[in-house]
Motif scaffolding. Structure first.
Motif, mmCIF file in Angstrom:
data_model
loop_
_atom_site.group_PDB
_atom_site.id
_atom_site.type_symbol
_atom_site.label_atom_id
_atom_site.label_comp_id
_atom_site.label_asym_id
_atom_site.label_seq_id
_atom_site.Cartn_x
_atom_site.Cartn_y
_atom_site.Cartn_z
ATOM 1 N N UNK A 67 0.830 -1.203 0.000
ATOM 2 C CA UNK A 67 0.000 0.000 0.000
ATOM 3 C C UNK A 67 0.864 1.254 0.000
ATOM 4 N N UNK A 68 1.904 1.277 0.810
ATOM 5 C CA UNK A 68 2.778 2.454 0.850
ATOM 6 C C UNK A 68 3.428 2.714 -0.507
ATOM 7 N N UNK A 69 3.769 1.647 -1.214
ATOM 8 C CA UNK A 69 4.333 1.793 -2.562
ATOM 9 C C UNK A 69 3.306 2.423 -3.503
ATOM 10 N N UNK A 70 2.067 1.946 -3.428
ATOM 11 C CA UNK A 70 1.012 2.520 -4.269
ATOM 12 C C UNK A 70 0.811 4.001 -3.944
ATOM 13 N N UNK A 71 0.792 4.331 -2.660
ATOM 14 C CA UNK A 71 0.578 5.719 -2.253
ATOM 15 C C UNK A 71 1.730 6.597 -2.707
ATOM 16 N N UNK A 72 2.951 6.091 -2.636
ATOM 17 C CA UNK A 72 4.090 6.905 -3.084
ATOM 18 C C UNK A 72 4.004 7.170 -4.589
#
Length: 146
Positions: A64-69
């Protein structure tokens, strides 16, 4: 879809979209569900999609953090999820749900956060989730909670 599942998502959307001034007809809302239990993640995703909310699932917080970045780029700010459902007791990946909530708040991600956890979770864990930025806590199993 079972009545129980429909009641679960009606409760989430009523609590976190309709009562917060969201207009469900004017925008296609997006959600992200982070849970390492494949079955539970799919149940929540199915419920969100049933309510016409575009939803993506992740088994690890890092995904999820990768998608948000990627989404938090100035050219694509509308791709951030409006709602993030996080299992507090993630067992896959390096990051726990509480750490994810803290990082989302630290990065000023403008998403509503719902934490989900089992009945056996300590009250300290639940208190920390709220202090770290979770707007709501939903306990598993999702039986007769609404």
């Amino acid at each position: 879809m079972t009545k129980r599942r429909v009641r679960f998502i009606e409760g989430i959307t009523r609590r976190n979209f309709k009562t917060e001034g969201f207009d469900m007809k004017s925008k296609q809302y997006q959600a992200a569900v982070v849970d390492d239990n494949d079955h539970l993640r799919e149940v929540v995703l199915e419920c969100l999609r049933f309510s016409d909310i575009h939803a993506d699932g992740y088994s690890e917080a890092e995904e999820l953090l990768e998608r948000i970045s990627r989404s938090n780029h100035p050219q694509t700010p509308d791709n951030l999820p409006d709602l993030i459902v996080v299992d507090l007791e993630l067992k896959s990946g390096r990051m726990q749900g509480l750490d994810l909530i803290a990082q989302l708040v630290e990065q000023d991600v403008p998403s509503e956060i719902i934490a989900i956890t089992g009945h056996h979770s300590s009250s300290d864990l639940i208190e920390h989730a709220v202090c770290f930025g979770a707007a709501s806590i939903v306990t598993k199993p999702f039986v007769d909670i609404f």
